[in-house]
Scaffold this motif. Sequence first.
Motif, short mmCIF file in Angstrom:
data_model
loop_
_atom_site.label_atom_id
_atom_site.label_comp_id
_atom_site.label_asym_id
_atom_site.label_seq_id
_atom_site.Cartn_x
_atom_site.Cartn_y
_atom_site.Cartn_z
N GLU B 275 0.84 -1.19 0.00
CA GLU B 275 0.00 0.00 0.00
C GLU B 275 0.88 1.25 0.00
O GLU B 275 1.78 1.39 0.78
CB GLU B 275 -0.81 -0.01 1.29
N GLY B 276 0.58 2.17 -0.90
CA GLY B 276 1.30 3.43 -0.87
C GLY B 276 2.55 3.42 -1.73
O GLY B 276 3.18 4.45 -1.92
N SER B 277 2.91 2.27 -2.26
CA SER B 277 4.10 2.23 -3.09
C SER B 277 3.81 2.92 -4.42
O SER B 277 2.76 2.74 -5.02
CB SER B 277 4.51 0.77 -3.32
N LEU B 278 4.80 3.69 -4.89
CA LEU B 278 4.61 4.43 -6.12
C LEU B 278 4.52 3.54 -7.35
O LEU B 278 4.01 3.95 -8.38
CB LEU B 278 5.78 5.40 -6.33
N SER C 44 11.64 9.97 10.95
CA SER C 44 10.96 9.00 11.81
C SER C 44 9.47 9.22 11.85
O SER C 44 8.73 8.38 12.36
CB SER C 44 11.53 9.09 13.23
N ILE C 45 8.97 10.35 11.32
CA ILE C 45 7.52 10.50 11.30
C ILE C 45 6.95 10.43 9.90
O ILE C 45 5.77 10.63 9.69
CB ILE C 45 7.07 11.83 11.96
N LYS C 46 7.82 10.09 8.94
CA LYS C 46 7.31 9.95 7.57
C LYS C 46 6.69 8.57 7.39
O LYS C 46 7.12 7.61 8.00
CB LYS C 46 8.47 10.07 6.57
N THR C 47 5.72 8.51 6.50
CA THR C 47 5.16 7.19 6.18
C THR C 47 6.16 6.43 5.32
O THR C 47 7.02 7.03 4.70
CB THR C 47 3.85 7.32 5.41
N ASP C 48 6.00 5.13 5.28
CA ASP C 48 6.94 4.30 4.52
C ASP C 48 7.04 4.74 3.07
O ASP C 48 8.09 4.73 2.47
CB ASP C 48 6.51 2.83 4.57
N ALA C 49 5.92 5.12 2.51
CA ALA C 49 5.92 5.47 1.09
C ALA C 49 6.68 6.76 0.84
O ALA C 49 7.22 6.97 -0.24
CB ALA C 49 4.48 5.60 0.60
N GLU C 60 3.91 15.86 4.31
CA GLU C 60 2.52 16.26 4.54
C GLU C 60 1.81 15.28 5.46
O GLU C 60 1.07 15.65 6.34
CB GLU C 60 1.77 16.36 3.22
N ARG C 61 2.06 13.99 5.19
CA ARG C 61 1.42 12.99 6.04
C ARG C 61 2.44 12.54 7.08
O ARG C 61 3.56 12.20 6.75
CB ARG C 61 1.02 11.77 5.22
N VAL C 62 2.01 12.54 8.34
CA VAL C 62 2.91 12.05 9.38
C VAL C 62 2.31 10.81 10.02
O VAL C 62 1.09 10.62 10.00
CB VAL C 62 3.18 13.12 10.47
N THR C 63 3.18 10.01 10.56
CA THR C 63 2.68 8.79 11.18
C THR C 63 3.50 8.49 12.43
O THR C 63 4.67 8.81 12.52
CB THR C 63 2.80 7.61 10.20
N THR C 64 2.86 7.87 13.39
CA THR C 64 3.59 7.45 14.58
C THR C 64 3.88 5.95 14.53
O THR C 64 4.31 5.36 15.50
CB THR C 64 2.77 7.72 15.86
#
Lengths: 312, 426, 286
Positions: B275-278, C44-49, C60-64
Motif C-alpha cells: 500500500e502506498g508504493s509508487l 521518523s515521522i514519515k510514512t513508509d511510502a 505532509e502525512r505524518v505517522t507514529t
Amino acid sequence: MTERPSIGVRHPTGGIRLSERTWGYLLASPAFLLVGLVAVAPIAAALWLSLHHRLPVFGVDEFVGPWNYIQLWGDDRFWAACRTTLYFTTLSVSAELLLGFGLALLLDGLTSGVGGSPRWAQVMIVVPWAIPTVVSAQIWAWLYQPDYGLLNYLLHQARLIAQPIDWLANPDWTIHAAIVMDVWKTAPFAALLLLAGLKTVPRDLYAAARVDGAGAWQQFRHITLPLLMPVVVIVLVFRTMDAVRVFDAVYVLTGGGPGNSTETLSIYAYKTLFQTLQFGYGSTLATAMFVIVAALSSLYLLLLRRHLQEGA
Amino acid sequence: MTARAVLILCAALGFGCTPSGDRPQTPNTVLLFKHGTLSGNGAVLSDLLREFERRHPGLVVREELLPSSSDRQHQYYAMNLDGGRAPFDLLAVDTIWVQEFAKAGWITSLDAFLPPAEREQFFSGPIRAATFEGRLYAVPWYIDAGVLYYRLDLLARHGVAPPKTWPELVHAAQRILDAEQDPRLAGFVWQGKQYEGLVCVALEVLRSNGSDLWGGDRGRAEASLQFLRDTVAGDRITPVSVGMADEESTRQMFGSGRALFMRNWPYAWALFQQEGSLVRGKVGIAPLPSFPGYPSAPVLGGWMLAVPQASTHQQEVGELIRFLTSPDAQRLVALGMGYNPTRRALYSDESLVDARPLLKDLYPIFLEARPRPVTPYYLLLSQALQPEVSAVVVGRKTPREALDAVRRQVRRIVGSPDLPIHVEGL
Amino acid sequence: MSDVAENWRRGLVRWFRSRGLALCILVSAGLFCLGPVLWQAVTSIKTDADLVRLPPIVPERVTTAHYERVLFQSSLVQSLMNSVLVAVSATTVAIVVGGLCAFTLARLPIAGKPLMLGLVLATSMFPPIAVISPLYLLMRGLGLRDTLIAVGLTHAVYALPLAIWILTSFFRQLPGELYYAARVDGCTPLRALMSVFLPIARPGLAVAALLVFIFSWNEFMFALTLTASDATRTAPVAVALFPGLYEIPWGDIAAASLVVTLPVAGLAALFQRHIVAGLTAGSVKG
C-alpha cells in the motif's frame, strides 16, 4: 611539582601508618588488576596468534615466528591501507581539534557571561556523539545518497550544484566523505574536554592580561593555550587512537571500496580475520596497527612533554 | 557515604540482573537456534518452533538473533565454531559458507537426516552447494536468485517487450529514456558497491556470456566486464552512483519510480506491491537477460540449516531440521514471511501459488540458478575479486587489468603447491 | 541623526559585535551538529511510502507507526534498560577505580609514573577486532557468555585509560596546599582525596563520567559479541537488529536512533552544570 616525602603524621587513633608511597601503590592497584585480568590476557593471546599461520579452512595451525611480519613488510595492500589510514587520521584529528576548540571557546564565552548558560547549547554538541556509530554511519550514508539524499537536495536548492554529486562512488571523494562524517561525530568529544579545561583557567589571569593591554588573540596564545595543553594532548592521543582504528564509520559507508580506495587498516584486518579466516595474519595486522598508534602517541607525548607538567 | 551507597547499589543491580531470560529449571533438553534477523512476521517462525515443541515433549527450542548482515554472522560463527565448543545447536548458514565450514570441520554431515532419495525433492543448485566431498552438510532452508525487474507501464507505453539479451536491454532503455525525457529516470540499476553482491552481478553477466571470472574465454570475459562499465560510462543508462549501490538503494530508486530496469533479489517484489508504493501494480519480473546465444545465468542465493560438529544433541536437532524443511513448514514460511521454499513440489502447490503468484515466475529461474563457485576457498576468492570488479565499475581499471589481477590472485590462492584443491564451477 | 537614535545604533552595533556574531556562529554550529539528527527526526515521522521522496522536506502525512513499532513491538526498551545498567556500572567502576589511580599518579610519590600511564594506555590501544575473539573465549570460559557483567566489565576496563588520563590531568591542576593541609590535620591520603579533592574536582569528574558513559552507551563490537539474547542486549545492538535480510526499515531505525539518543542527551543536560562550574566557586582561594 614539588613532592614532599611522607609526612610525619600521628594518626589520631594510632592505627597503622602507611607511607604515601604505599598508599599510592594501594590506590593504583585496582586499576591494574582490572586491566591485567580483562585486557592483557586477550592482547597476549592476539600477539601469540600473530606468530602463527592459522587458517582453519586449510587446516593449518603452525608456529612460524616472525614470518607473518616479514610478509607484512612486503604486502602492498598493507601499505596502501596504511596510507589511507594515516591520511584519514591526519585530516580527521586536525579537523576535530579545530572544530572542538571553536565550539569550546564559543560555549565558554557564552556560559561565562552575565546572560546565564544556555544549557541546550551544551546538550546540542553532545548529541552527534551520543548516537551509536553504526547508526550515524547509516544516517550519513542516507544523506550522501545522490538521488534521495538531503545533502545533494540542499546543495541543488541553494543552486550550488547542477548535477547530483556522487559522494561515495567517486574514489577521489569517498575518503573525504567518511572524514566529514567522522569529524561530525567526534568533534563533541574534543569540545567537551576542551570546555572543561577552559573552565579551569582562572578568570583573573584574563583580567590581568586585559589590564596589561593584551588583545583576545594574545590572551589565547599566552594564557589559554599553554594552560590547556594537557587537555589538548589527551584529545590528540585518544582521537588519534580512535582514528587509526576507525572501522564502522568507513565500513558501513563504503565497505572499503570502491576498488579498495577507502580500505583502512581496520577494514583490511577485519576482512583478513573474519572473512578469509586468516587468524594469524589478521592478528599481525592488528599488531601493526597497535605499533602505529603507539608510535604516534609517543610522538605527541615526546613533543609536548613539557606541557604535561603542571601548568600553573 | 552517599558515593559508597551508590556504588554498592549499582554493583548489586549489575550483578543481580545478569541471567539471560527466564530459563526454567526443568530437565528439558534445550536446543539453541542461532540465526540472523528474519524479514516479515517473526512470529511465524516462533509458532513453528512451538509446534515442534508440542510434537516433541521434552524439547525446548530457543532462538538467538544475530544481525542480518552476512559479514557479522560469519564473524560470529568463525569465533564460536573455531573453538570447537559452540554454545548453539543449530545455525543458519549462507549458501557460500557451507563448503568452508565443512572443510574446516565445523559442521557435521547431515546425510542421515536427508537421504539421497529425498534430496531430489529440493532444487539441485542448493544441494550441490551444500555437498562437500560427496556428503551433505546443510539442508536448504530458503532460496534466492537474481532476477530482472522492469516497469510494466513504461515498457507497454513504448511497445517494448521485456528484453531477453543484454544488448536488447540497453537498446530498450535508451529508447525509452529518450522518449520519456525525464532527467531523474535511470535506465538500469544494479548493485555496484564493493561487496559480495557485486560478485553476484559480475558472475551473472560473465556466465551469461559463456565465460567466467577466472576461467573460460578471456575475450568474452573482458567484453562482459566492459559491458558493465559501459552501462555507466558508454551507454549512460546507469547512474554513476551505482558504484555505491547495494540492494536497498537500488530498491529505493526503483520503488520511487526512478528506474526502468533493476537487477535484484525477489524480496523487493512484495515491497513494491505494498500500500502506498509508487510502483504498485507497475512492476514485472523476468529472468535476467543474457548475451545472444547463451542462456541466462542467475546466481543462487539463500540460506541453509547446519549443525555444529560439537553439538551434543545431534539427533534432536536433526529432527528439528527435518521439521523446519518439511513441506508444511516451508509453505507456512513462504506465506507468512515471504521466503521462497526450497522444495520443488511447493511451486505447483495450488494454495501457495494462489496466494503468491510470483512463485510461478520464479520457479524456472530457481531451476536454472547456479551457485557461486563451490569451493571452501570461495570467500578468499571473493575477497580478491571484489576490489578488482569495483575498480572496473568506477573506471579505475580496465577489464583487462582487472582480469589479469584476478587470475593472478586466484592462481596464488588456489594453485599454490601447498593447497591442492579441485574447484567446481571454475 | 539625533543623539538618542545614534546611541541606540551604537548600542546595537556593540551588542551585535559582542553577542550577535557568537550567536550566529552558534546557530551554524547547531545546524551542523543537529542537522542530521533533525533529519532523522523528520524521517521518523514519515510514512513508509514517503521515506525517499525528497521534496518536500517536511512531509505532509505524518505517522507514529515507526515509534509504535520501535517502542511496543520490539525489544528496544528493554535494551535501553540494559544499556543504562551497563553504562552506569561501567562509569561508576571506571571513575572510582580510575579516580583512585589518577589521584595516585597526580599526587603520591610512587615510582614509574610515565610507565604506568603508558601501560594503561597501551592496553586500550590494541585494535578491538583482534582482541574480540580471545576476549569472547575468555568470557565464555568464565561462564559469563551472554551476561551483562561481561559487557560492563569490558567497558569499564576499556574506558579506564580515558578516565585515568582525564582525571590525572585535572587532579594535577588542583592546588596542592589543600591536600597537604588535610594531611597535616591527620587524614589518610584516601580521606584527603574524598573530602578535599572531590568537591573541587567536579568539572573533571563530570566530564570524565560523561565521556565514559557515552563510550559505554555507544560501544557496539564488544556488546554485540558478548551478548546473545533479548534479555542482555544493549541499545546499539538492538538497533543493528532492525534490518532484515535485505531491507532496511529506515523509518524504524530513525525512530530507534532518536529514542536511543535521548537518555544520553538528558544526562548531558544534567551534567553540564558541573562541567561549567569551573573554579569560579571561590572555594579555592586562601
